[in-house]
Design an enzyme around this catalytic site. Structure first.
Site, PDB file in Angstrom:
ATOM      1  N   ASN A 182       0.897  -1.151   0.000  1.00 43.88           N
ATOM      2  CA  ASN A 182       0.000   0.000   0.000  1.00 43.88           C
ATOM      3  C   ASN A 182       0.936   1.202   0.000  1.00 43.88           C
ATOM      4  O   ASN A 182       1.785   1.313   0.884  1.00 43.88           O
ATOM      5  CB  ASN A 182      -0.836  -0.095   1.290  1.00 43.88           C
ATOM      6  CG  ASN A 182      -1.302   1.238   1.824  1.00 43.88           C
ATOM      7  OD1 ASN A 182      -1.486   2.197   1.077  1.00 43.88           O
ATOM      8  ND2 ASN A 182      -1.509   1.313   3.136  1.00 43.88           N
ATOM      9  N   LYS A 186       0.227   4.210   0.555  1.00 42.56           N
ATOM     10  CA  LYS A 186      -0.288   5.261   1.456  1.00 42.56           C
ATOM     11  C   LYS A 186      -0.420   6.594   0.705  1.00 42.56           C
ATOM     12  O   LYS A 186      -0.762   6.600  -0.462  1.00 42.56           O
ATOM     13  CB  LYS A 186       0.626   5.385   2.675  1.00 42.56           C
ATOM     14  CG  LYS A 186       0.838   4.047   3.372  1.00 42.56           C
ATOM     15  CD  LYS A 186       1.444   4.173   4.733  1.00 42.56           C
ATOM     16  CE  LYS A 186       1.637   2.783   5.320  1.00 42.56           C
ATOM     17  NZ  LYS A 186       2.080   2.763   6.703  1.00 42.56           N
ATOM     18  N   GLY A 202       5.119   1.554  10.326  1.00 39.53           N
ATOM     19  CA  GLY A 202       5.644   2.873  10.023  1.00 39.53           C
ATOM     20  C   GLY A 202       7.032   3.158  10.587  1.00 39.53           C
ATOM     21  O   GLY A 202       7.663   2.292  11.197  1.00 39.53           O
ATOM     22  N   HIS A 219      -7.356  -0.030   7.377  1.00 39.33           N
ATOM     23  CA  HIS A 219      -5.931   0.103   7.696  1.00 39.33           C
ATOM     24  C   HIS A 219      -5.777   0.867   9.007  1.00 39.33           C
ATOM     25  O   HIS A 219      -6.591   1.745   9.327  1.00 39.33           O
ATOM     26  CB  HIS A 219      -5.201   0.832   6.560  1.00 39.33           C
ATOM     27  CG  HIS A 219      -3.724   0.917   6.797  1.00 39.33           C
ATOM     28  ND1 HIS A 219      -3.162   1.949   7.513  1.00 39.33           N
ATOM     29  CD2 HIS A 219      -2.709   0.083   6.474  1.00 39.33           C
ATOM     30  CE1 HIS A 219      -1.855   1.734   7.594  1.00 39.33           C
ATOM     31  NE2 HIS A 219      -1.556   0.617   6.967  1.00 39.33           N
ATOM     32  N   GLU A 246      -1.909  -6.351  11.168  1.00 38.98           N
ATOM     33  CA  GLU A 246      -0.940  -5.262  11.221  1.00 38.98           C
ATOM     34  C   GLU A 246      -0.989  -4.619  12.599  1.00 38.98           C
ATOM     35  O   GLU A 246      -1.775  -3.679  12.818  1.00 38.98           O
ATOM     36  CB  GLU A 246      -1.266  -4.223  10.145  1.00 38.98           C
ATOM     37  CG  GLU A 246      -1.236  -4.793   8.742  1.00 38.98           C
ATOM     38  CD  GLU A 246      -0.900  -3.730   7.714  1.00 38.98           C
ATOM     39  OE1 GLU A 246       0.162  -3.834   7.105  1.00 38.98           O
ATOM     40  OE2 GLU A 246      -1.671  -2.776   7.566  1.00 38.98           O
ATOM     41  N   SER A 253       6.424  -3.012   9.326  1.00 37.06           N
ATOM     42  CA  SER A 253       7.895  -3.016   9.283  1.00 37.06           C
ATOM     43  C   SER A 253       8.478  -4.301   8.695  1.00 37.06           C
ATOM     44  O   SER A 253       9.537  -4.758   9.127  1.00 37.06           O
ATOM     45  CB  SER A 253       8.492  -2.754  10.681  1.00 37.06           C
ATOM     46  OG  SER A 253       8.154  -1.459  11.114  1.00 37.06           O
ATOM     47  N   GLU A 276      -4.134   3.313   9.874  1.00 40.13           N
ATOM     48  CA  GLU A 276      -4.223   4.784   9.802  1.00 40.13           C
ATOM     49  C   GLU A 276      -5.664   5.246   9.616  1.00 40.13           C
ATOM     50  O   GLU A 276      -6.041   6.327  10.085  1.00 40.13           O
ATOM     51  CB  GLU A 276      -3.292   5.293   8.689  1.00 40.13           C
ATOM     52  CG  GLU A 276      -1.834   5.154   9.109  1.00 40.13           C
ATOM     53  CD  GLU A 276      -0.871   4.765   8.000  1.00 40.13           C
ATOM     54  OE1 GLU A 276      -1.179   4.985   6.814  1.00 40.13           O
ATOM     55  OE2 GLU A 276       0.211   4.217   8.334  1.00 40.13           O
TER      56      GLU A 276
END
Ligand code: PGA
Length: 278
Positions: free
Chosen positions: A29, A31, A195, A117, A189, A236, A119
């Site tokens: 992805n 982002k 991140g 997701h 995740e 990560s 975020e």
């Protein structure tokens, strides 16, 4: 156009085994990075680099920004790389300024839709109930829904990671029926692993969570449907941990951010993971 779009969307995934090793799922992805021009360059390179990878060994997918989807679709013609969208509204149309509807994504022949997701949940405040509506709309429209789940660091420290994952799955997939199994993918995740400030999760920890998630999927949809749903790990992932992660029995694929945003880097990870399978 409509027929083709539906054909793409209706294609079913098969869980894993293909004889020699498991079929793996590798995606990224991008982002809110990469302009249309960046996406074009990235996908052109990735398409060429991965052209020889047999589809039965690995399913590759890329989820670029909404503004890049049309260009991405064009570049990926004739490629086996699947195209995904980063989010989607559950309504077909209406007074939802700033949202993207399933019908708009169908026009772009998107194969899959990423839902929930970290975020979206933690920066934009999306709830499990909203993710459920999105998953349901995505499947109804013939897309494959990629539901992302994961606990926060605080939840992990309270020792409630499994409870959180079970809730996210049971609510998010609450409308699904066993026959929808082939239209679903799940990405684990952990929020604390994602991140630039993320701490990669250890492979044993990941496998334990995947096992719990697979049990939960079986409770929800039955053993057979659960076997059809690939469970990917993300957070990560990098060239150093991709192989130990994919070797875990309950890890069906990797969902990669930063380490996949250069086509050569992503290709190297793909190759190392495929090699580890043989
Ligand atoms: P990361 O992102 O690999 O850069 O940690 C993963 C993700 O957010 O899916």
């Amino acid at each position: 156009m409509t027929e083709k779009v539906q054909a793409v969307g209706r294609e079913r995934v098969t869980g894993k085994e293909n004889g020699s090793g498991k079929r793996i799922y590798l995606g990224t992805n991008t982002k809110m990075y990469k302009t249309i021009a960046d996406t074009r360059a990235y996908l052109s390179a990735l398409k060429e680099l991965t052209a020889d990878i047999p589809e039965e060994q690995a399913e590759l997918f890329v989820i670029p920004s909404f503004t890049s989807l049309a260009a991405a679709r064009e570049i990926l013609q004739g490629s086996r790389i699947r195209l995904g969208a980063q989010n989607m509204c559950w309504e077909d149309q209406g007074q939802f300024t700033g949202e993207i509807s399933p019908l708009m994504l169908k026009e772009l022949a998107v194969d899959l839709v990423e839902i929930g997701h970290s975020e979206r949940r933690h920066v934009f405040g999306e709830t499990d109930e909203e993710e459920r509506k999105k998953v349901t709309a995505a499947v109804r429209h013939g897309f494959r829904a990629l539901l992302c789940v994961g606990e926060t660091l605080e939840q992990k420290e309270y020792g409630i990671s499994d409870e959180v994952l079970r809730i996210q799955l049971k609510v998010g997939l609450g409308d699904m029926r066993p026959e929808d199994g082939g239209r679903l993918m799940v990405a684990y995740e952990p929020v604390w692993a994602i991140g630039v400030h993320g701490i990669p999760a250890g492979e044993d920890y990941v496998n334990e969570r995947h096992r719990v998630m697979k049990q939960t999927l079986a409770e929800l949809l039955g053993e057979e449907a659960a076997r059809e749903i690939p469970v990917l790990y993300g957070g990560s992932v990098n060239p150093g941990n991709a192989v130990p992660l994919i070797r875990q029995p309950d890890v069906d694929g990797l969902f990669i951010g930063r380490s996949a945003w250069e086509a050569h880097d992503f290709n190297r990870i793909i190759r190392s993971v495929l090699e580890a399978q043989t």
